[in-house]
Scaffold this active site. Structure first.
Site, short mmCIF file in Angstrom:
data_model
loop_
_atom_site.label_atom_id
_atom_site.label_comp_id
_atom_site.label_asym_id
_atom_site.label_seq_id
_atom_site.Cartn_x
_atom_site.Cartn_y
_atom_site.Cartn_z
N ASP A 130 80.58 62.13 29.46
CA ASP A 130 81.30 63.13 28.67
C ASP A 130 82.55 63.59 29.40
O ASP A 130 83.61 63.78 28.80
CB ASP A 130 80.40 64.34 28.41
CG ASP A 130 79.23 64.01 27.51
OD1 ASP A 130 79.14 62.86 27.03
OD2 ASP A 130 78.40 64.90 27.28
N ASP A 167 74.41 64.30 30.41
CA ASP A 167 73.85 65.16 29.38
C ASP A 167 72.89 64.50 28.39
O ASP A 167 71.81 65.02 28.13
CB ASP A 167 74.98 65.78 28.56
CG ASP A 167 75.89 66.66 29.39
OD1 ASP A 167 75.68 66.74 30.61
OD2 ASP A 167 76.82 67.24 28.82
N LYS A 168 73.28 63.36 27.80
CA LYS A 168 72.51 62.80 26.70
C LYS A 168 71.33 61.96 27.19
O LYS A 168 70.44 61.63 26.40
CB LYS A 168 73.40 61.96 25.78
CG LYS A 168 74.67 62.67 25.33
CD LYS A 168 74.40 64.05 24.76
CE LYS A 168 75.69 64.81 24.49
NZ LYS A 168 76.47 65.12 25.70
N GLU A 175 82.38 67.33 21.73
CA GLU A 175 82.41 68.61 22.43
C GLU A 175 83.86 69.07 22.59
O GLU A 175 84.74 68.26 22.87
CB GLU A 175 81.77 68.49 23.81
CG GLU A 175 80.28 68.24 23.76
CD GLU A 175 79.65 68.11 25.13
OE1 GLU A 175 78.42 68.11 25.20
OE2 GLU A 175 80.40 68.00 26.13
N CYS A 198 77.09 67.62 36.64
CA CYS A 198 78.05 68.73 36.73
C CYS A 198 77.37 70.02 37.18
O CYS A 198 76.29 70.37 36.70
CB CYS A 198 78.73 68.92 35.39
SG CYS A 198 79.65 67.47 34.85
N SER A 245 80.81 71.84 25.11
CA SER A 245 80.24 71.50 26.40
C SER A 245 79.53 72.73 26.96
O SER A 245 79.88 73.87 26.63
CB SER A 245 81.36 71.09 27.36
OG SER A 245 80.94 71.15 28.70
#
Length: 565
Positions: A90, A132-133, A454, A203, A480
């Protein structure tokens, strides 16, 4: 071995079908080529789903973690088989057309893990995710398969340092806005860019990766404090080894994901996300994960839990600290103990340890007395949850706002309408967005994007230009976990299917009221009806390939944006 039929033991429900008996000789022949010995055919086979790639620092170390998880399986009597699935970044694709593939990747990951596990007949699963995913994708596959499973988080990145302050990827996005506003020099921007990402790991704030890792731990699907470990640490190595051992224990006890991922367990996850001030993406992902195990979870559950649970964590993006600082004071288990003792968690929920939440937390020590990362219950950052579900004539089926308390509770302003993220970002950076504007970015929903991008680039540009308290931003796209300010996303129905967001015009008055949980377009109902009557649906932006398939199958964001409803 081919001379007799081997009994399919209780822990080999799936692998036994694949490798037992004379007629399965071809299968055994193939497996011998990848390292199987005679004794291995009698062992439970455990798939190790690795999301390793060099696409992103979030996942660049996961190949090594997968080897550790495999060793934990092999040393405890199982047979591990490592396989891969995809990841996307991302942080790299943010603000570009490529970001449309981000949420789509969640479905691809879930489908691919399910496909490999189902095809190869593995008895259990350890999945390791970073960006994230990866995490909700792996959990969705676990829920569908319902085979003993453990999730391992790849771990948080350590912060960079610029002028004696911690910096991360969101610092870079906000620096872009600051540079555009002539607040910093190009030299400063380059220095921040160069030091913000010092190595492997996800992150560093309470952004989506750390939010989902914490949610999954609270859900019971990862080992205690798995979510609060640095990516490169002996603790993370041991976590992987113990996960390999834990999945075999689950297999022996016949504890499956649907025994763990119950409605009460999802309420625990929501409570922890709330206390941590976590990402709005948790709403979308937890609903999708619940769907995979046939648990009814909806927007109203976030409102219900949020009314009871305060925000306690002073973590980025709206707070001061990064995840590594939470790791240093003990992780999230002391926070869970605080919530449990106050009756805000269900202690009787089963977990991947084979024990309940209450049993896991029995001997957890409290946070150090002088720490400032987690506030006491009697001095919260916000008395109620920050994930505020809004309804109104602009969001008949709901929208998700992230209200930390620093933005205020109400914003009324004049609409500035943009048909894409790129158009909005250009106008923010060139200074045409002014105090009192409500930036509207539409046709960015699951179908309209397609892919529900996002909006980190626009929200960071707003913050970087110093407009965080002066403008609002609403969208049928997502945010995000790094986004902050007065922002509302997941507006449903989305504009592409004829939701009211589609008929907002420049100059219309928009009101966001978090206390009343309302999002309204301040024009008469008959005017709204007339505009909707003449509205025309835009042509599909993609007609072939995965984005086209996604657009045709994906549900509303209020239902988790799943593709298998």
């Amino acid at each position: 071995m081919a001379s007799k039929k081997i009994k399919n033991t209780s822990v080999r429900h799936y692998s036994g079908i694949v490798v037992d008996g004379y007629d399965r000789a071809p299968s055994r022949a193939m497996l011998r080529a990848v390292g199987f010995k005679d004794k291995d055919f009698k062992k439970a086979q455990i798939g190790i789903a690795s999301t390793w790639s060099m696409v992103t620092p979030c996942n660049m170390h996961i190949d090594k973690l997968a080897l550790q998880a495999a060793s934990g399986v092999d040393k405890n009597g199982g047979k591990a088989i490592i396989f891969n699935t995809i990841t996307v970044s991302d942080g790299i694709s943010m603000g570009t057309e490529g970001m449309k593939y981000s949420l789509v990747s969640r479905e691809v990951i879930a489908d691919s893990v399910e496909t490999v596990m189902g095809c190869e007949g593995f008895d259990g699963l350890v999945a390791i995710g970073g960006c994230d995913k990866n995490m909700p994708g792996c959990l969705m596959a676990m829920g569908r398969l319902n085979r003993p499973s453990v999730f391992v988080y790849g771990g948080t990145i350590l912060p960079g340092c610029y002028r004696k302050k911690n910096v991360d990827i969101v610092s870079v996005f906000e620096a872009v806005g600051a540079y555009a506003n002539k607040k910093i020099s190009s030299k400063d921007l380059t220095k921040i860019e160069s030091c913000a990402i010092p190595g492997p790991g996800s992150c560093g704030g309470m952004y989506t990766a750390n939010t989902m890792a914490s949610a999954i731990e609270a859900l019971g699907m990862s080992l205690p404090n798995s979510s609060a470990q640095a990516a490169i640490s002996k603790e993370k190595t041991q976590d992987c080894i113990r996960a390999g051992q834990a999945v075999l224990n689950l297999l022996k006890k016949n504890i499956k994901p649907r025994d763990i991922m119950t409605k009460k367990a999802f309420e625990n996850a929501i409570a922890v996300v709330t206390a941590l001030g976590g990402s709005t993406n948790a709403v979308l992902h937890l609903i999708a994960m619940a769907h995979s195990v046939d648990v009814e979870l909806g927007l109203e559950d976030f409102t219900r839990v949020g009314k009871k649970v305060p925000v306690l964590a002073d973590l980025k993006p709206s707070g001061r600290f990064v995840m590594a600082e939470l790791v240093n004071i003990g992780g999230i288990t002391p926070l869970m103990k605080i919530l449990l003792d106050q009756g805000l968690l269900h202690g009787d929920c089963m977990t991947v340890t084979g024990k309940t939440v209450r049993e896991n937390l029995a001997d957890v020590k409290p946070y150090p007395k002088n720490q400032e990362v987690i506030r006491p219950l009697n001095n919260p950052i916000k008395k109620e949850g920050h994930l505020v579900i809004l309804y109104g004539n602009l969001a008949p089926e709901g929208a998700v706002a992230k209200i930390s308390g620093k933005e205020g509770e109400k914003f009324s302003g004049i609409a500035r309408v943009f048909e894409s993220e790129e158009d909005a970002l250009k106008n923010i950076l060139n200074g045409s967005i002014k105090k009192g504007d409500v930036i509207i970015i539409r046709y960015e929903g699951p179908k309209g994007g397609p892919g529900m991008r996002e909006m980190l680039s626009p929200t960071s540009a707003v913050m970087g230009r110093g407009l965080g308290k002066d403008v609002a931003l609403i969208t049928d796209g997502r945010f995000s976990g790094g986004s902050h300010g007065f922002v509302v996303g997941h507006i449903t129905p989305e504009a592409y299917v004829g939701g009211p967001l589609a008929i907002v015009r420049d100059g219309d008055k928009i009101t966001i009221d978090a206390s009343e949980r309302r999002l309204d377009l301040e024009i008469p109902p008959d005017e709204i009806a007339q505009r909707l009557k003449v509205w025309e649906k835009p042509q599909a932006r993609y007609t072939r390939g995965i984005l086209s398939k996604y657009m045709k199958n994906v549900t509303s964001a209020s239902l988790g944006a799943v593709t298998d409803l």
